[in-house]
Design a protein around this motif. Sequence first.
Motif, PDB file in Angstrom:
ATOM      1  N   ALA A 135       0.654  -1.033  -0.012  1.00 33.89           N
ATOM      2  CA  ALA A 135      -0.089   0.094   0.042  1.00 33.89           C
ATOM      3  C   ALA A 135       0.747   1.199   0.150  1.00 33.89           C
ATOM      4  CB  ALA A 135      -0.840   0.026   1.210  1.00 33.89           C
ATOM      5  N   CYS A 136       1.990   1.213   0.346  1.00 33.47           N
ATOM      6  CA  CYS A 136       2.957   2.337   0.467  1.00 33.47           C
ATOM      7  C   CYS A 136       3.222   3.087  -0.726  1.00 33.47           C
ATOM      8  CB  CYS A 136       4.046   2.009   1.346  1.00 33.47           C
ATOM      9  SG  CYS A 136       5.066   3.648   1.410  1.00 33.47           S
ATOM     10  N   PRO A 137       2.646   4.322  -0.991  1.00 31.60           N
ATOM     11  CA  PRO A 137       2.926   4.808  -2.093  1.00 31.60           C
ATOM     12  C   PRO A 137       4.544   5.350  -2.521  1.00 31.60           C
ATOM     13  CG  PRO A 137       2.053   6.473  -0.817  1.00 31.60           C
ATOM     14  CD  PRO A 137       2.121   4.944  -0.090  1.00 31.60           C
ATOM     15  N   GLU A 157      11.476   9.399   4.076  1.00 29.52           N
ATOM     16  CA  GLU A 157      10.615   9.336   3.080  1.00 29.52           C
ATOM     17  C   GLU A 157       9.399   9.079   3.414  1.00 29.52           C
ATOM     18  OE1 GLU A 157      11.858   9.081  -0.297  1.00 29.52           O
ATOM     19  OE2 GLU A 157      13.516  10.224   1.023  1.00 29.52           O
ATOM     20  N   CYS A 158       8.940   8.791   4.748  1.00 30.26           N
ATOM     21  CA  CYS A 158       7.419   8.536   4.814  1.00 30.26           C
ATOM     22  C   CYS A 158       6.666   9.880   4.866  1.00 30.26           C
ATOM     23  CB  CYS A 158       7.216   8.170   6.294  1.00 30.26           C
ATOM     24  SG  CYS A 158       5.645   7.857   7.009  1.00 30.26           S
ATOM     25  N   ILE A 159       5.673   9.804   4.307  1.00 33.30           N
ATOM     26  CA  ILE A 159       4.717  11.180   3.931  1.00 33.30           C
ATOM     27  C   ILE A 159       3.618  11.160   4.990  1.00 33.30           C
ATOM     28  CG2 ILE A 159       5.478  11.947   1.635  1.00 33.30           C
ATOM     29  CD1 ILE A 159       3.119  10.266   0.535  1.00 33.30           C
ATOM     30  N   ARG A 160       3.515  10.031   5.903  1.00 29.20           N
ATOM     31  CA  ARG A 160       2.491  10.133   7.015  1.00 29.20           C
ATOM     32  C   ARG A 160       0.913   9.841   6.347  1.00 29.20           C
ATOM     33  NH1 ARG A 160       5.332  11.891  11.582  1.00 29.20           N
ATOM     34  NH2 ARG A 160       7.138  10.590  11.224  1.00 29.20           N
ATOM     35  N   CYS A 161       1.026   9.316   5.235  1.00 24.17           N
ATOM     36  CA  CYS A 161      -0.245   9.602   4.597  1.00 24.17           C
ATOM     37  C   CYS A 161      -1.311   8.388   5.276  1.00 24.17           C
ATOM     38  CB  CYS A 161      -0.091   8.760   3.006  1.00 24.17           C
ATOM     39  SG  CYS A 161       0.439   7.343   2.745  1.00 24.17           S
ATOM     40  N   GLY A 162      -0.623   7.598   5.869  1.00 27.42           N
ATOM     41  CA  GLY A 162      -1.695   6.455   6.735  1.00 27.42           C
ATOM     42  C   GLY A 162      -2.059   5.343   5.943  1.00 27.42           C
ATOM     43  N   ARG A 163      -1.785   5.084   4.737  1.00 29.48           N
ATOM     44  CA  ARG A 163      -2.341   4.048   3.820  1.00 29.48           C
ATOM     45  C   ARG A 163      -1.753   2.692   4.450  1.00 29.48           C
ATOM     46  NH1 ARG A 163      -1.488   7.510  -0.035  1.00 29.48           N
ATOM     47  NH2 ARG A 163      -3.019   8.030  -1.251  1.00 29.48           N
ATOM     48  N   CYS A 164      -0.750   2.772   5.092  1.00 28.15           N
ATOM     49  CA  CYS A 164      -0.290   1.324   5.830  1.00 28.15           C
ATOM     50  C   CYS A 164      -1.047   1.085   6.922  1.00 28.15           C
ATOM     51  CB  CYS A 164       1.217   1.492   6.273  1.00 28.15           C
ATOM     52  SG  CYS A 164       1.758   3.149   7.394  1.00 28.15           S
ATOM     53  N   ALA A 165      -1.530   2.162   7.616  1.00 32.92           N
ATOM     54  CA  ALA A 165      -2.576   1.995   8.657  1.00 32.92           C
ATOM     55  C   ALA A 165      -3.886   1.413   8.138  1.00 32.92           C
ATOM     56  CB  ALA A 165      -2.623   3.136   9.566  1.00 32.92           C
TER      57      ALA A 165
HETATM   58  S1  SF4 Z   1       2.146   6.586   6.177  1.00 32.04           S
HETATM   59 FE1  SF4 Z   1       2.600   4.458   5.852  1.00 32.04          FE
HETATM   60  S2  SF4 Z   1       2.047   4.114   3.752  1.00 32.04           S
HETATM   61 FE2  SF4 Z   1       2.085   6.055   4.043  1.00 32.04          FE
HETATM   62  S3  SF4 Z   1       4.245   6.955   3.278  1.00 32.04           S
HETATM   63 FE3  SF4 Z   1       4.373   6.483   5.595  1.00 32.04          FE
HETATM   64  S4  SF4 Z   1       4.936   4.305   5.402  1.00 32.04           S
HETATM   65 FE4  SF4 Z   1       4.103   4.435   3.416  1.00 32.04          FE
END
Ligand code: SF4
Lengths: 427, 232
Positions: A381-383, A396-404
């Motif tokens: 899922a991680c973009p 590098e993590c954009i904290r989008c939350g898709r992993c969650a």
């Molecule tokens: S929040 Fe999770 S899915 Fe989004 S960029 Fe960070 S590690 Fe990847």
Amino acid sequence: MEMRKDFLNMVDLSVSTMPQEKTIRTYHFRITSQIFFVIVAILGIFGIGMTGFIYPFFFCPASPAACAGCPIWVIEHGTLEIASGINNGYMMILYLIGMFVAIGALVGRSFCGWACPVGTLQDLFSFLNRKIKSIKVLSILTGVSFLMLVTGAVIPTILANAKVDLQYYMFVGYIGSLGAFLLALSGVMFIKRFKSIVPSMVLLFVGTILWIFAIISRSIGLEHSPTSSLELMGLFGLMFQITGLVGIIRTILGEKGPKIRPMKGIDRWGRLGKVGLLLLIAPTSWFFDTLFFTDFDPIGGITATIPELLLNPSGWEGNQFFWYKAVFVVGVLVLVSFVDRGWCRYLCPIGAMYGPTNKISISDIEFREDKCVHCQLCIKACPMGINPKENKTDPECIRCGRCAESCPTGAQVWTPVNSTVRGVFGK
Amino acid sequence: MKQKRKDPVRKFGGRSIPGIVLIILIPALLIGGGFAWFWSSDLGGFEEVRKLASVKCLGCLGLDPVVPGFSEFWVEYPGDHDRAGEDVDHSDKVISIIENDEVEILVLFFWTQGCVPCAEQWDEMVEKGIASGKEDGGIQGDRYDKFRMISTDAADDDDGFYVTYRPTGKETGVPMTTFIFQDTDGSIKWWSHYGKMDIGPFMDIIEDIVQYLEAARLKDDYDDISSIDDHH
Ligand code: SF4
């Protein structure tokens, strides 16, 4: 969903017996926030003049509906002012640094995932890339994109001829721009779906035709028609031509898969590109005594030049920077059509500014090892193409939350206060 | 044994900053950053961003406007202007310069920081002896007599020239060049071009104004003589 269920059955868990962890499901919040910030970026549509705020993301202040300065542009102007001994230059730079430090300490790189309109555009690309499977739907997308583009190019011209104030119709220019971007994406998707060289050849051909069309309609005196705008038609022509060429190269190289997964080495080293760009902004402005990055900046091209061209196709001609900019714009659009968040991964200097703040930011994405069933869904899922289990404070993590969102067991959780701080308070 | 390749981007697997440091660091950065943000914005950062961003640098856009070439000088605001037909609010400074016998033509050149087309136009004007000095604070060169040039940073224009002489009344971008002169009947005439102006058309307009004024003066002299003759 099917796959997830299968997997859970395999590991002897079922959805019903899954630990019902109270996690914050971020999907709707994120989409709402992204739409909200797109509107914030183009508040100028509502007649709000230029303010002294700085966008906390990438957006060009020369855009027709802009209402704030861009962080990169502020670095450049600040540098130029400092170079010529103007004290306000220091104030501008401090204003920017203060803002980034405060935002970073609070939410890390979340603005890339939750607010930046360029990020939103890339998310839209990835979404369509993932969702559109059939050629029929793809054809509909192409048709709709084309209609949006034509609307954006023709309606403002008609309104301008009718002497209607364009102020409130600027959004038409943005709709047209979005149509243009989606058309580029459709091209890439056709290349991916048809496992043959034909769509690439067609794109190359259409791109060339657009150029010829523009040259002919200009030479027969259709000066006020959008088709006579070499800049507009040339830009789209270039977009199709480059997409077609990429497709031909891919076919020749034999890579016909639905998605390019950059090789690990290239991917990791490529990510340093944005840091390099960030470090070069001030020195190049100082050395060339100009807004060097801005002159070539593709995001300025996407958020300002294309909407301006659509608003008044026959009112502009390219200056010495236009074709460089056009090549970079097309390059970025093609990149983000092939690689999820390609701009954020490799090139965005603002992402590079926010990145290190992930290390300390108060909000966080947390990984709970004991709940992980190693399903790998978060990795898929991680973009940003990182491993969410390893990289909780990765720049590098954009904290989008898709992993969650993708985690079936609640092992990945978006949290407003990170665990380290909570640990100190014994929670 | 296969050696592990070095990863260029350091992975931060887990947080290495101890919690106790973090709970001091986060509020310190939040308060420090927030304070710097607020303090510097109040001390000029905010205003500077507003001023610079409110002038569109056409270089940054990668586009030059296609504007109609010169056709006539205006007395009032022209047809495409928001205030078409209304009187122009010439400032006292412009009036006092243009009413001075030593000055026949006033050119206002508008630029902004980091604008490449502006710098190019300025350099071309300096090369031809039309302008001299730097863009910032530059003045006329020695090519023409009775000629004055004021080079103005459009983002820092206390006199409000840029707003007054924009040909459409809206933000049009820099560079912009405004030609102003006083006709023999006392009216102030002007014309503005936005986007980079080639040096050829620039010089043609100066020649046009000089010839026009000469012809107008001759005509006035002729009218005066005829009226005296009529009296006789
Ligand atoms: S929040 Fe999770 S899915 Fe989004 S960029 Fe960070 S590690 Fe990847």
